[in-house]
Design a protein around this motif. Structure first.
Motif, mmCIF file in Angstrom:
data_model
loop_
_atom_site.group_PDB
_atom_site.id
_atom_site.type_symbol
_atom_site.label_atom_id
_atom_site.label_comp_id
_atom_site.label_asym_id
_atom_site.label_seq_id
_atom_site.Cartn_x
_atom_site.Cartn_y
_atom_site.Cartn_z
ATOM 1 N N LEU A 138 0.832 -1.200 0.000
ATOM 2 C CA LEU A 138 0.000 0.000 0.000
ATOM 3 C C LEU A 138 0.867 1.251 0.000
ATOM 4 C CD1 LEU A 138 -2.664 -1.144 2.631
ATOM 5 C CD2 LEU A 138 -2.758 -1.348 0.141
ATOM 6 N N PRO A 139 0.424 2.307 -0.693
ATOM 7 C CA PRO A 139 1.211 3.544 -0.733
ATOM 8 C C PRO A 139 1.416 4.115 0.665
ATOM 9 C CG PRO A 139 -0.530 3.580 -2.385
ATOM 10 C CD PRO A 139 -0.807 2.394 -1.504
ATOM 11 N N ALA A 140 2.606 4.573 0.935
ATOM 12 C CA ALA A 140 2.934 5.152 2.238
ATOM 13 C C ALA A 140 3.118 6.656 2.092
ATOM 14 C CB ALA A 140 4.203 4.530 2.799
ATOM 15 N N ILE A 141 2.598 7.417 3.055
ATOM 16 C CA ILE A 141 2.764 8.871 3.034
ATOM 17 C C ILE A 141 4.222 9.237 3.296
ATOM 18 C CG2 ILE A 141 2.133 11.027 4.197
ATOM 19 C CD1 ILE A 141 -0.584 9.820 4.746
ATOM 20 N N ALA A 142 4.822 8.495 4.239
ATOM 21 C CA ALA A 142 6.232 8.719 4.567
ATOM 22 C C ALA A 142 6.978 7.400 4.368
ATOM 23 C CB ALA A 142 6.382 9.217 5.997
ATOM 24 N N PRO A 143 7.464 7.123 3.158
ATOM 25 C CA PRO A 143 8.125 5.846 2.862
ATOM 26 C C PRO A 143 9.246 5.487 3.816
ATOM 27 C CG PRO A 143 7.756 7.104 0.859
ATOM 28 C CD PRO A 143 7.437 8.018 1.997
ATOM 29 N N GLN A 144 9.944 6.493 4.325
ATOM 30 C CA GLN A 144 11.072 6.219 5.220
ATOM 31 C C GLN A 144 10.612 5.573 6.524
ATOM 32 O OE1 GLN A 144 9.980 9.155 4.346
ATOM 33 N NE2 GLN A 144 9.852 10.576 6.065
ATOM 34 N N LYS A 145 9.330 5.743 6.863
ATOM 35 C CA LYS A 145 8.794 5.133 8.081
ATOM 36 C C LYS A 145 8.211 3.745 7.809
ATOM 37 C CE LYS A 145 7.651 9.497 10.364
ATOM 38 N NZ LYS A 145 6.583 10.304 11.009
ATOM 39 N N GLY A 146 8.126 3.358 6.551
ATOM 40 C CA GLY A 146 7.578 2.060 6.203
ATOM 41 C C GLY A 146 6.077 2.104 6.087
ATOM 42 N N GLY A 147 5.548 1.403 5.103
ATOM 43 C CA GLY A 147 4.113 1.384 4.890
ATOM 44 C C GLY A 147 3.509 0.051 5.288
ATOM 45 N N PHE A 148 2.287 -0.172 4.833
ATOM 46 C CA PHE A 148 1.574 -1.405 5.133
ATOM 47 C C PHE A 148 1.509 -2.305 3.905
ATOM 48 C CE2 PHE A 148 0.348 0.251 9.135
ATOM 49 C CZ PHE A 148 -0.185 -0.812 9.871
ATOM 50 N N ASN A 149 1.509 -3.586 4.168
ATOM 51 C CA ASN A 149 1.339 -4.585 3.120
ATOM 52 C C ASN A 149 0.035 -5.329 3.374
ATOM 53 O OD1 ASN A 149 4.084 -4.760 1.545
ATOM 54 N ND2 ASN A 149 4.619 -4.577 3.703
ATOM 55 N N MET A 150 -0.782 -5.495 2.342
ATOM 56 C CA MET A 150 -2.032 -6.224 2.442
ATOM 57 C C MET A 150 -1.813 -7.640 1.920
ATOM 58 S SD MET A 150 -5.819 -5.170 1.031
ATOM 59 C CE MET A 150 -5.370 -5.219 -0.703
ATOM 60 N N VAL A 151 -1.958 -8.614 2.803
ATOM 61 C CA VAL A 151 -1.695 -10.009 2.463
ATOM 62 C C VAL A 151 -3.031 -10.726 2.275
ATOM 63 C CG1 VAL A 151 -0.544 -12.135 3.159
ATOM 64 C CG2 VAL A 151 0.388 -9.922 3.866
ATOM 65 N N ILE A 152 -3.223 -11.318 1.112
ATOM 66 C CA ILE A 152 -4.476 -12.008 0.804
ATOM 67 C C ILE A 152 -4.207 -13.508 0.710
ATOM 68 C CG2 ILE A 152 -6.417 -12.202 -0.794
ATOM 69 C CD1 ILE A 152 -5.701 -9.373 -1.772
ATOM 70 N N GLY A 153 -4.989 -14.267 1.452
ATOM 71 C CA GLY A 153 -4.835 -15.710 1.456
ATOM 72 C C GLY A 153 -6.082 -16.431 0.971
ATOM 73 N N TYR A 154 -5.874 -17.485 0.200
ATOM 74 C CA TYR A 154 -6.956 -18.339 -0.298
ATOM 75 C C TYR A 154 -7.136 -19.477 0.699
ATOM 76 C CZ TYR A 154 -9.126 -21.847 -3.385
ATOM 77 O OH TYR A 154 -9.945 -22.804 -3.931
ATOM 78 N N VAL A 155 -8.305 -19.567 1.297
ATOM 79 C CA VAL A 155 -8.555 -20.568 2.335
ATOM 80 C C VAL A 155 -8.742 -21.949 1.710
ATOM 81 C CG1 VAL A 155 -10.031 -21.240 4.262
ATOM 82 C CG2 VAL A 155 -9.617 -18.814 3.802
ATOM 83 N N VAL A 156 -7.886 -22.886 2.099
ATOM 84 C CA VAL A 156 -7.951 -24.238 1.542
ATOM 85 C C VAL A 156 -8.470 -25.262 2.552
ATOM 86 C CG1 VAL A 156 -6.153 -23.804 -0.161
ATOM 87 C CG2 VAL A 156 -5.502 -24.669 2.109
ATOM 88 N N GLY A 157 -8.488 -24.902 3.828
ATOM 89 C CA GLY A 157 -8.970 -25.831 4.857
ATOM 90 C C GLY A 157 -9.466 -25.072 6.075
ATOM 91 N N ILE A 158 -10.487 -25.612 6.731
ATOM 92 C CA ILE A 158 -11.068 -24.955 7.904
ATOM 93 C C ILE A 158 -11.256 -25.971 9.025
ATOM 94 C CG2 ILE A 158 -13.059 -23.691 8.807
ATOM 95 C CD1 ILE A 158 -13.546 -22.609 5.993
ATOM 96 N N HIS A 159 -10.788 -25.608 10.219
ATOM 97 C CA HIS A 159 -10.990 -26.425 11.414
ATOM 98 C C HIS A 159 -12.045 -25.751 12.295
ATOM 99 C CE1 HIS A 159 -7.048 -28.623 10.930
ATOM 100 N NE2 HIS A 159 -6.780 -27.521 10.245
#
Length: 220
Positions: A138-159
């Motif tokens: 994701l775009p960061a306002i202040a790149p030097q401080k580090g931004g956020f990453n959006m991780v998407i997972g495909y669910v293959v099993g449920i307990h």
């Protein structure tokens, strides 16, 4: 009050954003490194984003151990954090070195998934086993401080813990899932705070004709 969210000049003691987008589910993300070291960490920017098929998403500020392991191995688990495991969940949030396994540190049992190698919390009421689909920076306002990453997972099993299944329905409120709020506040879902509402029925002319009483087992 109103404030410019870009400038973030709210004049309060702390940014109120997370206190307003609440409660948020807590995704207890389990991963494993290439060296075989298990990792467990709670994330509060998390949710389901689809059910045909099932997808879950969580946000990681910077490149943390969870994200690094997912990038290396392409899989993770997401265990439900509940009231009875609240202290364990909190302990697993400790910022320990990458070579520390948070499962024993938190007094939990790590179990390898049935369809993925990543471990999950054995004591959890419900667990999603996931294959990594995509990470979006994701775009960061202040790149030097580090931004956020959006991780998407495909669910293959449920307990699901069988204790919470009755008459073919999962009793989520009995699980007492935790939610993250702002600052250091949490919330818990209980049978006493849960209620149901049917969606309005609409006739062929597009007019609302009422709200049915009692759920008939159909989603609307």
């Amino acid at each position: 009050m109103f404030y410019d969210a870009i400038e973030n000049k709210h004049g309060l003691k702390h940014d109120p954003f997370k206190a307003l987008m609440a409660p948020r589910p807590i995704g207890w993300i389990g991963t494993i490194s290439n060296d075989g070291i298990a990792n467990l960490a709670p994330y509060s920017f998390v949710n389901a984003v689809g059910d045909r098929p099932h997808y879950v998403v969580f946000g990681s500020g910077g490149i943390k151990d969870s994200l690094r392991n997912i990038q290396e191995n392409g899989e993770f688990t997401c265990s439900m954090s509940t009231w009875n495991l609240r202290e364990h969940m909190n302990m697993s949030s400790a910022a320990v070195p990458p070579n520390v396994d948070e499962f024993p540190l938190s007094g939990l049992t790590g179990v390898r998934g049935k369809l993925v190698k990543a471990p999950y919390v054995k004591e959890a009421a419900a667990v999603f086993e996931c294959k990594h689909w995509k990470t979006i920076e994701l775009p960061a306002i202040a790149p030097q401080k580090g931004g956020f990453n959006m991780v998407i997972g495909y669910v293959v099993g449920i307990h699901i813990d069988d204790r919470y299944i009755k008459d073919g329905i999962v009793n989520t409120s009995e699980m007492r899932p935790l939610g993250r709020m702002g600052y250091m506040e949490y919330a818990v879902v209980t049978p006493e705070t849960t209620f149901s509402m049917n969606r309005p029925e609409v006739d062929k002319d597009g007019k609302v004709v009422g709200v049915p009483e009692g759920w008939d087992g159909k989603y609307r």
